[in-house]
Design an enzyme around this catalytic site. Structure first.
Site, mmCIF file in Angstrom:
data_model
loop_
_atom_site.group_PDB
_atom_site.id
_atom_site.type_symbol
_atom_site.label_atom_id
_atom_site.label_comp_id
_atom_site.label_asym_id
_atom_site.label_seq_id
_atom_site.Cartn_x
_atom_site.Cartn_y
_atom_site.Cartn_z
ATOM 1 N N HIS A 25 -13.027 -37.687 -29.904
ATOM 2 C CA HIS A 25 -13.428 -37.578 -31.349
ATOM 3 C C HIS A 25 -13.452 -39.395 -31.601
ATOM 4 O O HIS A 25 -12.955 -39.343 -33.117
ATOM 5 C CB HIS A 25 -12.961 -36.793 -32.197
ATOM 6 N N HIS A 79 -0.002 -26.043 -32.788
ATOM 7 C CA HIS A 79 -1.061 -27.103 -33.832
ATOM 8 C C HIS A 79 -2.565 -26.384 -33.452
ATOM 9 O O HIS A 79 -2.716 -26.098 -32.259
ATOM 10 C CB HIS A 79 -0.962 -28.234 -32.950
ATOM 11 N N GLU A 81 -5.471 -27.762 -33.857
ATOM 12 C CA GLU A 81 -6.859 -28.523 -33.275
ATOM 13 C C GLU A 81 -7.166 -28.058 -32.073
ATOM 14 O O GLU A 81 -6.235 -27.689 -30.936
ATOM 15 C CB GLU A 81 -6.385 -30.007 -33.249
ATOM 16 N N ASP A 83 -8.000 -29.098 -29.085
ATOM 17 C CA ASP A 83 -7.447 -29.354 -27.693
ATOM 18 C C ASP A 83 -6.370 -28.685 -27.403
ATOM 19 O O ASP A 83 -5.930 -28.819 -26.319
ATOM 20 C CB ASP A 83 -7.417 -31.046 -27.789
ATOM 21 N N HIS A 145 -0.136 -34.053 -37.527
ATOM 22 C CA HIS A 145 -1.235 -34.859 -38.611
ATOM 23 C C HIS A 145 -1.977 -33.971 -39.060
ATOM 24 O O HIS A 145 -2.849 -34.404 -39.795
ATOM 25 C CB HIS A 145 -1.808 -35.814 -37.629
ATOM 26 N N ASP A 164 1.265 -32.907 -31.312
ATOM 27 C CA ASP A 164 0.887 -34.153 -31.113
ATOM 28 C C ASP A 164 1.928 -35.481 -31.381
ATOM 29 O O ASP A 164 1.738 -36.620 -30.662
ATOM 30 C CB ASP A 164 -0.544 -34.487 -32.120
ATOM 31 N N TYR A 192 -1.771 -44.412 -30.161
ATOM 32 C CA TYR A 192 -1.956 -42.884 -30.305
ATOM 33 C C TYR A 192 -1.290 -42.917 -31.982
ATOM 34 O O TYR A 192 -2.033 -42.681 -32.846
ATOM 35 C CB TYR A 192 -1.240 -42.288 -29.698
ATOM 36 N N HIS A 225 0.502 -34.284 -25.605
ATOM 37 C CA HIS A 225 -0.226 -35.144 -24.802
ATOM 38 C C HIS A 225 0.646 -36.238 -24.025
ATOM 39 O O HIS A 225 1.595 -36.444 -24.745
ATOM 40 C CB HIS A 225 -1.185 -36.190 -25.815
HETATM 41 FE FE1 FEO Z 1 -4.422 -33.007 -33.232
HETATM 42 FE FE2 FEO Z 1 -3.746 -33.353 -29.921
HETATM 43 O O1 FEO Z 1 -4.638 -32.632 -31.364
#
Ligand code: FEO
Length: 398
Positions: A25, A79, A81, A83, A145, A164, A192, A225
């Protein structure tokens, strides 16, 4: 069949490696990324997070290499999001777990994603669930976040699943910090933080204090991640404290673009002025640099100098892009300046000045602008601007 990777007595990594993603993104992921999901074995097998939708099959293969997925008792979604939750609906449909645990905002966000009446169980900070042989406790990490962000802590194994936070976009099949090159991961972890976490630095400082007061001292931190921190998990916690503090450093970042070389000539003279006055300089042309690399360089800079040509009575589009991006990152304690070349209308350069003011940047001088090609006098003023900026940095450092 793709295999799970054991990371502790009861915990397996069952995520996916996205080797070739280069744009996350709008964030340039030159080293790809991973979507980490974790399987905790025991009387009530538990899946912590899922993966991006297109990696559902990879995650399921890894789970199958250890156990029958339909025997998974519960899923935790730390989370929402996509991903990490993109594969959640499909996973829930195929596994049919007894329970899916989310934060209150997690449920709201997931409902927004899937538009279903999700019967997930809401948990909050301090809630604990027995998974048979061990216990998971939850710590909400709002705005780290996203508003839904949550940590899950496996108590006896002393492993913190941090979504994250403490992660990085770094595709690797070496699942631990001590198996990866520190020179590489330090940059990716900083990048990051600079691109994802920086706007929430005050919350980071409070949150680090909170987990300290809670007495959490995990032997492993397992983010969503990159890799798992096991050699020295406090290393990344300390780095977060350092990055979040945003202390002054003797470094200036010059971000510019150029049409016919004039603004570049000015940028290089400013850089030389800064350099001769003893300041480390980074000069980035937006013609050659991705905005997320600019964010990385800004993380430890104290001055931001922005140079633009004028095109069709507007600032150059590449500068508009990066300024929009940096404004959202809300870096604190910056000083700055604006410069550039124009043809017959220099007013748009004032727009950059006003944008920096809105970003709470302390401007050290009026806009330094020139019509067409800068003459010797203008280039001399550029050098002076570099020197003045360096002096202002020194005042902040004093
Ligand atoms: Fe906030 Fe890895 O997504």
């Amino acid at each position: 069949m793709m295999q799970a990777v054991k990371i502790s007595e009861k915990v397996y990594w069952v995520g996916a490696i996205d080797w070739n993603i280069r744009d996350f993104h709008g964030y340039s992921t030159r080293r790809g990324t991973t979507y980490n999901a974790y399987l905790i074995l025991g009387e009530k097998p538990t899946l912590v997070d899922t993966v991006k939708k297109e990696f559902y099959g990879e995650m399921m293969q890894r789970i199958q290499s250890v156990m029958d997925p339909t025997k998974i008792h519960q899923i935790i979604s730390n989370h929402s999001e996509l991903d990490h939750s993109g594969a959640l609906a499909e996973t829930v449909a195929s596994i049919r777990p007894q329970e899916v645990y989310v934060s209150a905002m997690g449920l709201k966000n997931l409902t927004g994603h899937f538009h279903e009446n999700l019967k997930f169980k809401i948990v909050k900070t301090g809630d604990r669930i027995d998974i048979g042989g061990d216990t998971i406790s939850f710590v909400e990490a709002r705005m780290l976040h996203w508003p839904d962000s949550m940590f899950s802590y496996l108590e006896k194994e002393n492993i913190l699943f941090s979504n994250d936070v403490f992660g990085m976009h770094y595709a690797t099949n070496r699942l631990f910090d001590d198996e990866n090159d520190e020179h590489i991961w330090w940059t990716e972890a900083a990048k990051y933080y600079a691109n994802i976490v920086l706007p929430y630095s005050d919350i980071v400082l409070r949150f680090l204090q909170q987990i300290k007061q809670m007495g959490l001292s995990p032997r492993m931190i397992a983010p969503d991640h990159g890799f798992v921190w096991r050699k020295n998990p406090s290393q990344i916690v300390d780095l977060y404290g350092e990055w979040a503090a945003q202390k002054a450093a003797n470094k200036a970042l010059i971000v510019y673009d150029t049409m016919w070389g004039s603004t570049e000539k000015m940028a290089r003279q400013i850089a030389d002025g800064l350099s001769s006055a003893g300041t480390q300089v980074k000069l980035l042309s937006m013609h050659h640099t991705d905005r997320s690399e600019v964010a990385l360089e800004l993380l430890n800079s104290t001055a931001l100098l922005v140079g633009s040509p004028v095109l069709n009575s507007q600032i150059f589009p590449s500068l508009a892009d990066v300024l929009c991006y940096l404004k959202g990152l809300r870096k604190k304690n910056l000083i700055g300046a604006v410069f550039g070349s124009y043809g017959w209308n220099g007013a748009p350069l004032e727009d950059i000045y006003q944008t920096l003011e809105k970003m709470q940047v302390q401007l050290v001088a009026p806009v330094l602008k020139t019509a067409f090609v800068p003459d010797e006098e203008t280039l001399s003023k550029c050098r002076d601007l570099g020197v003045v900026t360096s002096q202002k940095i020194a005042e902040k450092l004093a």
